[in-house]
Design a protein around this motif. Sequence first.
Motif, mmCIF file in Angstrom:
data_model
loop_
_atom_site.group_PDB
_atom_site.id
_atom_site.type_symbol
_atom_site.label_atom_id
_atom_site.label_comp_id
_atom_site.label_asym_id
_atom_site.label_seq_id
_atom_site.Cartn_x
_atom_site.Cartn_y
_atom_site.Cartn_z
ATOM 1 N N THR A 186 0.816 1.818 7.359
ATOM 2 C CA THR A 186 0.277 1.537 6.087
ATOM 3 C C THR A 186 1.350 2.517 5.139
ATOM 4 O O THR A 186 1.714 2.146 4.136
ATOM 5 C CB THR A 186 -0.926 2.349 5.683
ATOM 6 N N ARG A 187 1.879 3.698 5.775
ATOM 7 C CA ARG A 187 2.894 4.243 4.835
ATOM 8 C C ARG A 187 4.318 3.344 4.564
ATOM 9 O O ARG A 187 4.914 3.237 3.322
ATOM 10 C CB ARG A 187 3.285 5.560 5.660
ATOM 11 N N ASN A 188 4.501 2.741 5.580
ATOM 12 C CA ASN A 188 5.894 1.827 5.447
ATOM 13 C C ASN A 188 5.583 0.711 4.538
ATOM 14 O O ASN A 188 6.453 0.209 3.700
ATOM 15 C CB ASN A 188 6.416 1.667 6.570
ATOM 16 N N ALA A 189 4.294 0.036 4.638
ATOM 17 C CA ALA A 189 4.009 -0.927 3.934
ATOM 18 C C ALA A 189 3.748 -0.727 2.392
ATOM 19 O O ALA A 189 4.219 -1.682 1.633
ATOM 20 C CB ALA A 189 2.585 -1.813 4.476
ATOM 21 N N ARG A 190 2.979 0.483 2.240
ATOM 22 C CA ARG A 190 2.909 0.537 0.773
ATOM 23 C C ARG A 190 4.106 1.015 0.029
ATOM 24 O O ARG A 190 4.564 0.667 -1.100
ATOM 25 C CB ARG A 190 1.820 2.131 0.801
ATOM 26 N N SER A 191 5.091 1.661 0.695
ATOM 27 C CA SER A 191 6.302 1.960 0.127
ATOM 28 C C SER A 191 7.161 0.717 -0.143
ATOM 29 O O SER A 191 7.932 0.468 -1.196
ATOM 30 C CB SER A 191 7.133 3.193 1.011
ATOM 31 N N PHE A 192 7.094 -0.151 0.787
ATOM 32 C CA PHE A 192 7.789 -1.533 0.545
ATOM 33 C C PHE A 192 7.316 -2.190 -0.462
ATOM 34 O O PHE A 192 7.958 -2.554 -1.466
ATOM 35 C CB PHE A 192 7.694 -2.134 2.034
ATOM 36 N N VAL A 193 5.904 -2.341 -0.498
ATOM 37 C CA VAL A 193 5.346 -2.893 -1.864
ATOM 38 C C VAL A 193 5.774 -2.156 -3.178
ATOM 39 O O VAL A 193 5.830 -2.834 -4.023
ATOM 40 C CB VAL A 193 3.791 -3.079 -1.608
ATOM 41 N N ALA A 194 5.543 -0.897 -2.997
ATOM 42 C CA ALA A 194 5.875 -0.043 -4.234
ATOM 43 C C ALA A 194 7.264 -0.292 -4.818
ATOM 44 O O ALA A 194 7.500 -0.039 -5.917
ATOM 45 C CB ALA A 194 5.408 1.332 -3.941
ATOM 46 N N SER A 195 8.172 -0.757 -3.819
ATOM 47 C CA SER A 195 9.553 -0.972 -4.272
ATOM 48 C C SER A 195 9.740 -2.027 -5.144
ATOM 49 O O SER A 195 10.965 -2.168 -5.664
ATOM 50 C CB SER A 195 10.498 -0.963 -3.074
ATOM 51 N N GLY A 196 8.888 -2.933 -5.304
ATOM 52 C CA GLY A 196 8.938 -4.185 -5.990
ATOM 53 C C GLY A 196 9.606 -5.309 -5.298
ATOM 54 O O GLY A 196 10.073 -6.079 -6.198
ATOM 55 N N SER A 197 10.107 -5.055 -4.046
ATOM 56 C CA SER A 197 11.000 -6.059 -3.478
ATOM 57 C C SER A 197 10.234 -7.611 -3.371
ATOM 58 O O SER A 197 9.104 -7.672 -3.198
ATOM 59 C CB SER A 197 11.317 -5.817 -2.023
ATOM 60 N N PRO A 198 10.976 -8.587 -3.775
ATOM 61 C CA PRO A 198 10.381 -9.973 -3.756
ATOM 62 C C PRO A 198 9.885 -10.340 -2.194
ATOM 63 O O PRO A 198 8.714 -11.128 -2.019
ATOM 64 C CB PRO A 198 11.635 -10.973 -3.979
ATOM 65 N N GLY A 199 10.453 -9.846 -1.191
ATOM 66 C CA GLY A 199 9.940 -9.858 0.131
ATOM 67 C C GLY A 199 8.482 -9.244 0.458
ATOM 68 O O GLY A 199 7.884 -9.497 1.506
ATOM 69 N N ALA A 200 7.949 -8.425 -0.388
ATOM 70 C CA ALA A 200 6.526 -7.930 -0.374
ATOM 71 C C ALA A 200 5.596 -8.816 -0.927
ATOM 72 O O ALA A 200 4.583 -8.475 -0.899
ATOM 73 C CB ALA A 200 6.776 -6.603 -0.846
ATOM 74 N N ALA A 201 6.167 -10.085 -1.238
ATOM 75 C CA ALA A 201 4.879 -10.744 -2.110
ATOM 76 C C ALA A 201 3.469 -11.084 -1.207
ATOM 77 O O ALA A 201 2.489 -10.983 -1.598
ATOM 78 C CB ALA A 201 5.421 -12.098 -2.341
ATOM 79 N N THR A 202 3.874 -11.127 0.146
ATOM 80 C CA THR A 202 2.469 -11.417 0.952
ATOM 81 C C THR A 202 1.806 -10.380 0.927
ATOM 82 O O THR A 202 0.453 -10.226 0.930
ATOM 83 C CB THR A 202 3.178 -12.139 2.365
ATOM 84 N N LEU A 203 2.389 -9.100 1.289
ATOM 85 C CA LEU A 203 1.480 -7.895 1.224
ATOM 86 C C LEU A 203 0.934 -7.516 -0.029
ATOM 87 O O LEU A 203 -0.273 -7.092 -0.059
ATOM 88 C CB LEU A 203 2.622 -6.644 1.896
ATOM 89 N N LEU A 204 1.789 -7.802 -0.983
ATOM 90 C CA LEU A 204 0.945 -7.503 -2.382
ATOM 91 C C LEU A 204 -0.080 -8.513 -2.602
ATOM 92 O O LEU A 204 -1.191 -7.783 -3.111
ATOM 93 C CB LEU A 204 2.089 -7.751 -3.344
ATOM 94 N N LYS A 205 0.188 -9.635 -1.936
ATOM 95 C CA LYS A 205 -1.170 -10.509 -2.334
ATOM 96 C C LYS A 205 -2.566 -9.855 -1.153
ATOM 97 O O LYS A 205 -3.606 -9.884 -1.885
ATOM 98 C CB LYS A 205 -1.024 -11.702 -1.979
ATOM 99 N N ALA A 206 -2.213 -9.514 -0.189
ATOM 100 C CA ALA A 206 -3.082 -9.116 0.920
ATOM 101 C C ALA A 206 -4.008 -7.970 0.221
ATOM 102 O O ALA A 206 -5.089 -7.914 0.610
ATOM 103 C CB ALA A 206 -2.415 -8.781 2.102
ATOM 104 N N CYS A 207 -3.277 -7.002 -0.545
ATOM 105 C CA CYS A 207 -3.913 -6.030 -1.233
ATOM 106 C C CYS A 207 -4.521 -6.179 -2.553
ATOM 107 O O CYS A 207 -4.584 -5.018 -3.105
ATOM 108 C CB CYS A 207 -3.092 -4.556 -0.804
#
Length: 313
Positions: A186-207
């Motif tokens: 969760t720590r790694n996923a949250r920081s990746f999503v918070a970085s705003g990377s386009p690659g985080a779109a799926t995780l951003l949708k999941a949460c």
Amino acid sequence: MTLTIGIDIGGTKIAGGVIDSSGEILQRERIESPSDSRDQIVQAVVDLCHNLMSDHEVSAVGISSAGLINKVRNQILFSPNLDMTGSKIGEEVSTRIQLPVMLENDANCAAWGEFKFGAGVGYSNIVMLTVGTGLGSGVVIDNKLLIGGFGMAAESGHMVIKPEGQLCGCGQRGCLEQYASGQALTRNARSFVASGSPGAATLLKACNGDPTALTGPMVTAAAADGDPASISILAEAGKWLGYGMAAIAAILDPEIFVVGGGGGDAGDLILQPARDAFEQRLTARDHRPIAQIIAAKLGNDAGMIGVADLARL
Ligand SMILES: [Zn+2]
């Protein structure tokens, strides 16, 4: 056939079962964990035992609990989640139900359950790692559960794997748990999503757009659906798990590692990176047999089944 009761005190639920000597659950009950007070938890365990004893004749009770348990197995010396630090729950329940009661650490119970009736059947030396929110572990060496000098052996999650690394709930820094557990995911996923990377779109949708709502199972589900970012976050946790296993193998030399909890459910998404990292870091790897790394089989019942069997010994 001798029947015993296994009780598993979890953070949100207390599960209990009547279990026979082949590990079969003949009856099971489950209640919400009363989190208000330790007296209520003891009362809930006593009530569960009475319910289970009304239809079956049992000879002993085993209680599986998170935390550090004393060597004579009747007191919780440190409880990380529930307000049970110092509780002599084993003694209190025994007095009230008039049966022998033993208490054991939950990860040790799960390891014993898998050793006797699950993924560890046929082996004499196994290490189980339960990858949940934290990282629990239990060790069976020469067919015996490793308890240690003070009852606290096999806290592999708090082996320091990265000096001066992430602060851990235990008060130390760089524990394996901080790199190979749901907390790490969760720590790694949250920081990746918070970085705003386009690659985080799926995780951003999941949460639903709220990175603080991300959980380990969400990352695992996204990885299983093929999300590259989630696959890589799980692989990172698996890599650290493998490094931890190599360090454990240097001391204990198990024949197999059994991975349970959400980590086991993630299957090869975590286990294959763990195998790769394990082989890479294993001492004298070209000159020794390589331990297998496999998923657990008993799921959430491992602790209950394991402690019921330990109570029979
Ligand atoms: Zn720690």
